[in-house]
Design a protein around this motif. Structure first.
Motif, PDB file in Angstrom:
ATOM      1  N   TYR A 237      -8.669  -0.007  96.302  1.00  0.00           N
ATOM      2  CA  TYR A 237      -8.258   0.011  94.792  1.00  0.00           C
ATOM      3  C   TYR A 237      -9.392   0.313  93.987  1.00  0.00           C
ATOM      4  CZ  TYR A 237     -10.384  -4.606  94.458  1.00  0.00           C
ATOM      5  OH  TYR A 237     -11.247  -5.859  94.331  1.00  0.00           O
ATOM      6  N   THR A 238      -9.352   0.542  92.444  1.00  0.00           N
ATOM      7  CA  THR A 238     -10.184   0.702  91.702  1.00  0.00           C
ATOM      8  C   THR A 238     -10.304   0.103  90.593  1.00  0.00           C
ATOM      9  OG1 THR A 238      -9.250   2.475  90.363  1.00  0.00           O
ATOM     10  CG2 THR A 238     -10.194   3.280  92.153  1.00  0.00           C
ATOM     11  N   ALA A 239     -11.215   0.118  89.721  1.00  0.00           N
ATOM     12  CA  ALA A 239     -10.974  -0.784  88.542  1.00  0.00           C
ATOM     13  C   ALA A 239     -10.492   0.036  87.164  1.00  0.00           C
ATOM     14  CB  ALA A 239     -12.253  -1.507  88.079  1.00  0.00           C
ATOM     15  N   SER A 240     -10.094   1.329  87.683  1.00  0.00           N
ATOM     16  CA  SER A 240     -10.165   2.440  86.468  1.00  0.00           C
ATOM     17  C   SER A 240      -8.516   2.634  86.004  1.00  0.00           C
ATOM     18  CB  SER A 240     -10.494   3.632  86.815  1.00  0.00           C
ATOM     19  OG  SER A 240     -10.027   4.151  87.765  1.00  0.00           O
TER      20      SER A 240
ATOM     21  N   LYS B 187     -16.131  -3.240  86.496  1.00  0.00           N
ATOM     22  CA  LYS B 187     -16.405  -1.824  85.537  1.00  0.00           C
ATOM     23  C   LYS B 187     -17.986  -1.781  85.368  1.00  0.00           C
ATOM     24  CE  LYS B 187     -12.020  -1.186  83.887  1.00  0.00           C
ATOM     25  NZ  LYS B 187     -10.920  -1.024  82.502  1.00  0.00           N
ATOM     26  N   LYS B 188     -18.556  -2.942  85.007  1.00  0.00           N
ATOM     27  CA  LYS B 188     -20.049  -3.030  84.804  1.00  0.00           C
ATOM     28  C   LYS B 188     -20.780  -2.862  85.970  1.00  0.00           C
ATOM     29  CE  LYS B 188     -19.749  -5.374  80.338  1.00  0.00           C
ATOM     30  NZ  LYS B 188     -20.064  -6.606  79.545  1.00  0.00           N
ATOM     31  N   ASN B 189     -20.324  -3.201  86.975  1.00  0.00           N
ATOM     32  CA  ASN B 189     -20.976  -3.405  88.379  1.00  0.00           C
ATOM     33  C   ASN B 189     -20.316  -2.512  89.512  1.00  0.00           C
ATOM     34  OD1 ASN B 189     -23.243  -5.401  87.705  1.00  0.00           O
ATOM     35  ND2 ASN B 189     -21.394  -6.509  87.091  1.00  0.00           N
ATOM     36  N   PRO B 190     -20.205  -1.192  89.018  1.00  0.00           N
ATOM     37  CA  PRO B 190     -19.269  -0.459  90.057  1.00  0.00           C
ATOM     38  C   PRO B 190     -19.834  -0.125  91.613  1.00  0.00           C
ATOM     39  CG  PRO B 190     -20.559   1.046  88.637  1.00  0.00           C
ATOM     40  CD  PRO B 190     -20.708  -0.192  88.104  1.00  0.00           C
ATOM     41  N   ASN B 191     -21.215  -0.726  91.658  1.00  0.00           N
ATOM     42  CA  ASN B 191     -21.663  -0.687  93.064  1.00  0.00           C
ATOM     43  C   ASN B 191     -21.523  -1.870  93.956  1.00  0.00           C
ATOM     44  OD1 ASN B 191     -22.685   2.173  92.652  1.00  0.00           O
ATOM     45  ND2 ASN B 191     -24.246   1.206  91.590  1.00  0.00           N
ATOM     46  N   LEU B 192     -20.759  -2.959  93.252  1.00  0.00           N
ATOM     47  CA  LEU B 192     -20.642  -4.072  94.089  1.00  0.00           C
ATOM     48  C   LEU B 192     -19.661  -3.704  95.397  1.00  0.00           C
ATOM     49  CD1 LEU B 192     -20.063  -6.833  91.363  1.00  0.00           C
ATOM     50  CD2 LEU B 192     -22.197  -6.301  92.870  1.00  0.00           C
ATOM     51  N   LYS B 193     -19.823  -4.463  96.417  1.00  0.00           N
ATOM     52  CA  LYS B 193     -18.877  -4.347  97.624  1.00  0.00           C
ATOM     53  C   LYS B 193     -17.998  -5.465  97.548  1.00  0.00           C
ATOM     54  CE  LYS B 193     -20.388  -0.747 100.318  1.00  0.00           C
ATOM     55  NZ  LYS B 193     -19.554  -0.013 101.148  1.00  0.00           N
ATOM     56  N   VAL B 194     -17.030  -5.051  97.130  1.00  0.00           N
ATOM     57  CA  VAL B 194     -15.846  -6.478  97.023  1.00  0.00           C
ATOM     58  C   VAL B 194     -14.521  -5.982  97.780  1.00  0.00           C
ATOM     59  CG1 VAL B 194     -14.394  -7.606  95.260  1.00  0.00           C
ATOM     60  CG2 VAL B 194     -16.744  -6.804  94.700  1.00  0.00           C
ATOM     61  N   ILE B 195     -13.991  -7.092  98.407  1.00  0.00           N
ATOM     62  CA  ILE B 195     -12.527  -6.765  98.880  1.00  0.00           C
ATOM     63  C   ILE B 195     -11.515  -7.933  98.223  1.00  0.00           C
ATOM     64  CG2 ILE B 195     -13.288  -5.864 100.931  1.00  0.00           C
ATOM     65  CD1 ILE B 195     -12.687  -8.709 102.344  1.00  0.00           C
ATOM     66  N   SER B 196     -10.411  -7.503  98.078  1.00  0.00           N
ATOM     67  CA  SER B 196      -9.336  -8.125  97.691  1.00  0.00           C
ATOM     68  C   SER B 196      -8.472  -8.729  98.864  1.00  0.00           C
ATOM     69  CB  SER B 196      -8.266  -7.488  96.876  1.00  0.00           C
ATOM     70  OG  SER B 196      -7.249  -8.134  96.289  1.00  0.00           O
ATOM     71  N   VAL B 197      -8.210  -9.906  98.932  1.00  0.00           N
ATOM     72  CA  VAL B 197      -7.688 -10.876  99.964  1.00  0.00           C
ATOM     73  C   VAL B 197      -6.680 -11.590  99.868  1.00  0.00           C
ATOM     74  CG1 VAL B 197      -9.892 -10.645 101.148  1.00  0.00           C
ATOM     75  CG2 VAL B 197      -9.534 -12.557  99.784  1.00  0.00           C
TER      76      VAL B 197
ATOM     77  N   ILE C 134     -13.417   0.593  95.616  1.00  0.00           N
ATOM     78  CA  ILE C 134     -14.027   1.752  95.572  1.00  0.00           C
ATOM     79  C   ILE C 134     -13.893   2.167  93.961  1.00  0.00           C
ATOM     80  CG2 ILE C 134     -13.969   4.117  96.447  1.00  0.00           C
ATOM     81  CD1 ILE C 134     -12.895   3.227  99.178  1.00  0.00           C
ATOM     82  N   PRO C 135     -14.976   2.281  93.354  1.00  0.00           N
ATOM     83  CA  PRO C 135     -15.036   2.683  92.107  1.00  0.00           C
ATOM     84  C   PRO C 135     -14.469   4.181  91.658  1.00  0.00           C
ATOM     85  CG  PRO C 135     -17.277   2.664  92.911  1.00  0.00           C
ATOM     86  CD  PRO C 135     -16.575   2.147  93.913  1.00  0.00           C
ATOM     87  N   ASN C 136     -14.599   4.682  92.540  1.00  0.00           N
ATOM     88  CA  ASN C 136     -14.029   6.307  92.455  1.00  0.00           C
ATOM     89  C   ASN C 136     -12.504   6.482  92.890  1.00  0.00           C
ATOM     90  OD1 ASN C 136     -13.642   9.477  93.407  1.00  0.00           O
ATOM     91  ND2 ASN C 136     -15.297   9.381  92.236  1.00  0.00           N
ATOM     92  N   LYS C 137     -11.630   6.798  91.678  1.00  0.00           N
ATOM     93  CA  LYS C 137     -10.267   6.882  92.228  1.00  0.00           C
ATOM     94  C   LYS C 137      -9.972   8.138  93.294  1.00  0.00           C
ATOM     95  CE  LYS C 137      -5.651   7.505  90.185  1.00  0.00           C
ATOM     96  NZ  LYS C 137      -4.833   7.814  89.003  1.00  0.00           N
TER      97      LYS C 137
END
Length: 180
Positions: A95-98, A113-123, A160-163
């Motif tokens: 997923y993206t935040a865009s 959006k302010k920290n696009p390099n964070l490695k985050v997962i939705s669970v 992943i910040p890039n769609k």
């Protein structure tokens, strides 16, 4: 008696303010002579990219006494967490935040959006509690910092910040190490 109550309330107020100051100080770092972005990032369990993104740095140049945000200590880490872990096979999408209706703020308060390099997962928090450090095959070390309406059971979404790259991720079965 009034004097005692006023004194007691003043003490409680001063103690709470000092706690607030120490928490605020813990989320920043004052650059020392000889520091590098790499050394600061490593010390605070961040990547250089995360540190630069959090502080909106365009270059690798830092100066002594410069104050940097390091609040993401509790967020994603690119270094291997210590301790034992359990392994699950899970379905992973991205997923993206865009998107138009996306705020970019995770369930734990991280701003993607302010920290696009964070490695985050939705669970699904019933399977992987929020705040848990994980390793996702093909994605890397991340933190379980979000939850989604479609994320139930043994399913995760990787941020992943890039769609275009998020769509390329597709749907796959991955091995996830969940650190305790």
């Amino acid at each position: 008696m009034k004097k005692f109550i006023v004194t007691l309330l003043t003490c409680v107020l001063l103690l709470s303010l000092s706690t607030y100051k120490s928490e605020a100080a813990a989320s920043t770092y004052r650059v020392q002579s000889g520091d590098t972005l790499y050394s600061i990032a490593k010390k605070h369990r961040l990547t250089v990219a995360q540190l630069k993104s959090m502080n909106k740095l365009k270059s690798n140049v830092i100066k002594p006494n410069q104050v940097l945000k390091v609040a993401a200590v509790k967020s994603a880490s690119s270094t291997k967490p210590s301790g034992s872990y359990r392994v699950l096979k899970m379905t992973a999408t991205a997923y993206t935040a865009s998107c138009k209706s996306c705020s970019g703020i995770t369930a734990t308060g991280l701003n993607l959006k302010k920290n696009p390099n964070l490695k985050v997962i939705s669970v699904d928090p019933k399977v992987i509690p929020l705040g848990t450090k994980v390793y996702v095959e093909g994605y890397g070390y991340a933190i379980a910092a979000d939850k989604g309406s479609a994320v139930r059971g043994n399913k995760i979404d990787v941020f992943i910040p890039n769609k275009k790259r998020a769509l390329q991720w597709g749907k796959r079965t991955v091995t996830v190490r969940i650190y305790k």
